[in-house]
Design an enzyme around this catalytic site. Structure first.
Site, PDB file in Angstrom:
ATOM      1  N   VAL A 228       0.869  -1.168   0.000  1.00  0.00           N
ATOM      2  CA  VAL A 228       0.000   0.000   0.000  1.00  0.00           C
ATOM      3  C   VAL A 228       0.911   1.225   0.000  1.00  0.00           C
ATOM      4  O   VAL A 228       1.936   1.229   0.699  1.00  0.00           O
ATOM      5  CB  VAL A 228      -0.902   0.026   1.249  1.00  0.00           C
ATOM      6  N   CYS A 229       0.547   2.238  -0.779  1.00  0.00           N
ATOM      7  CA  CYS A 229       1.252   3.517  -0.727  1.00  0.00           C
ATOM      8  C   CYS A 229       2.728   3.283  -1.068  1.00  0.00           C
ATOM      9  O   CYS A 229       3.045   2.490  -1.958  1.00  0.00           O
ATOM     10  CB  CYS A 229       1.024   4.120   0.668  1.00  0.00           C
ATOM     11  N   THR A 230       3.637   3.936  -0.372  1.00  0.00           N
ATOM     12  CA  THR A 230       5.057   3.792  -0.685  1.00  0.00           C
ATOM     13  C   THR A 230       5.626   2.444  -0.246  1.00  0.00           C
ATOM     14  O   THR A 230       6.832   2.214  -0.415  1.00  0.00           O
ATOM     15  CB  THR A 230       5.875   4.926  -0.047  1.00  0.00           C
TER      16      THR A 230
END
Lengths: 211, 211
Positions: free
Chosen positions: A99-101
Site C-alpha cells: 500500500v502507498c510507498t
C-alpha cells in the site's frame, strides 16, 4: 493461510489497517503483524503504536505479504533486515502486496522489476527509478504482485484481493460488514481532482503540512 | 487541542484508525490513544493490538473525544470506568464523536438522549433503545455530537469534522495526502446496495462469518 503485515518505524497506520480489516477477514487465515523485532512500532505521526507480535525472523514464509508505506525515510537499505526478509518471504509467497510507498520497498528489494505497479501519487517517479512501471491506477495486479495507491487505497486493494481468493460474495460481505459505502465530504482525493494550488502545496510542503 | 481516541478490549481497529489518520492531522492538535489502563489493547480479531499511551484517568479533559465501536460485548456498564470517563470528558469537550457502535457507548453514557445519531447499520435499533434518534446517514452532526456509521465511515467523519474545524482546504489536503479517492471493487457497502441474501446472512450470522 498466513497473512504477514510488516511494520517499521514511521509507517502510515491506515496503510496497514485497511488491508488488515478487509483482506484479514479471509476465512481460515491468520494475520500476524511483524517487524524487525517484536513489540510496539510507532507510526509516522508518533502518536500511535501498533504491536508487532512476531519478529520477521519468526515468520519466514507467509502466504500473503502486506507492506504498508510511510512518509519516509523508508528502510531502503538493500541488505537491511527488511528488504532481505522481503526477498526471502517473496520466494514462497502466494501474493506479495503493498500500500502507498510500500511499493518502493518491494521495488528496492528487486521484486517489481519491469512489473506494472502503483504507489502514492507523490512517489510514482521514485517507483520508476526503482525499475517498476508505474501506473496511476488505484489497485494494480501483475502476477502475484498487488500494489495499491496512497494510504486509503489499501482498503480497495484488500477487498479486491479478498474477492480474488475467497470469491466475490465473501468480499461483498466484508464490504457490507465494514459499511464501506464511501461518501467523502470533498472530491479532492487524487491530484486530478483536487484544486491545483493544493496539489502544488502538497508537492512542495508535504512534511510541513501533515505533521 | 487534544484529541483522545478511546480503546477497549475487542474494539474494531479501522474505527479508530480512520479518524486518527484524518481528524488527527488537525494543525496543532495532539492525538492520544487512551484506555482504562495504558498499554496494548487487542482489537476484535485478536491479531492486532494498538497501544494506549495513557490511562483514561490521565486524560480528563480532551477537546475532542473519539469512540470506536466493536462487535461486542461492549463495555456498557453504566458506572464502569469507560462510561464514567465519557460523561466526565464530555462535560468539557468541544466535540464528542463516535464511529460504528461507539455511538452505543455514548448513548449508554446518557449523552445522546433525543439526539440524532447513527451507528453500524446492524446496531441502529439498539441505538434507539438507548434513547437516541437513529438515522441511516453516514455522518450525523447534532450539536457537538458527531457520529459515524459502520467502521469505514470514520474516515468520512474525520474529514467532515476536520473541515469544520480547520477549513475545507485543509480537509481537502488531508484527503489528497491520504489519496482518499475510493474505488471499491463492489457496490455492496450498505444494506440498501448489497444483495439481499448477503444482508440476511450478516444479520443472522455476523459473528460466525467475520471472525
Amino acid at each position: 493461510m498466513q497473512i504477514a503485515i510488516v511494520l517499521y518505524d514511521r509507517f502510515t497506520a491506515l496503510d496497514a489497517v485497511g488491508p488488515y480489516e478487509t483482506l484479514g477477514r479471509l476465512p481460515g487465515a491468520r494475520t500476524v503483524f511483524v517487524a524487525e523485532e517484536a513489540g510496539p512500532v510507532r507510526s509516522d505521526t508518533g502518536s500511535l503504536a501498533l504491536t508487532a507480535d512476531r519478529a520477521l525472523a519468526d515468520v519466514p514464509s507467509p502466504d500473503i505479504v502486506v507492506v504498508p508505506g510511510g512518509p519516509g525515510p523508508l528502510p531502503l537499505a538493500p541488505d537491511g533486515p527488511l528488504l532481505s526478509w522481503l526477498r526471502t518471504a517473496d520466494a514462497t509467497s502466494t501474493w506479495t502486496t503493498s500500500v502507498c510507498t510500500g511499493s518502493l520497498l518491494l521495488a528496492a528489494a528487486g521484486l517489481l522489476r519491469d512489473r506494472r505497479a502503483t504507489s502514492h501519487w507523490l512517489a510514482l517517479e521514485e517507483l520508476a527509478r526503482h525499475g517498476a512501471e508505474p501506473t496511476g491506477e488505484r489497485v494494480v495486479t501483475d502476477g502475484k504482485y498487488v500494489t495499491a495507491a496512497g494510504v486509503s487505497a489499501g482498503i480497495d486493494m484488500g477487498l479486491t484481493l479478498l474477492g480474488r481468493i475467497a470469491g466475490d460474495d465473501h468480499a461483498r460481505i466484508v464490504q457490507l460488514a465494514t459499511e464501506y459505502d464511501p461518501q467523502p465530504p470533498y472530491d479532492a482525493g487524487s491530484p486530478e481532482k483536487a484544486p491545483a494550488h493544493l496539489v502544488d502545496l502538497l508537492r512542495t510542503h508535504a512534511g510541513l503540512i501533515l505533521t
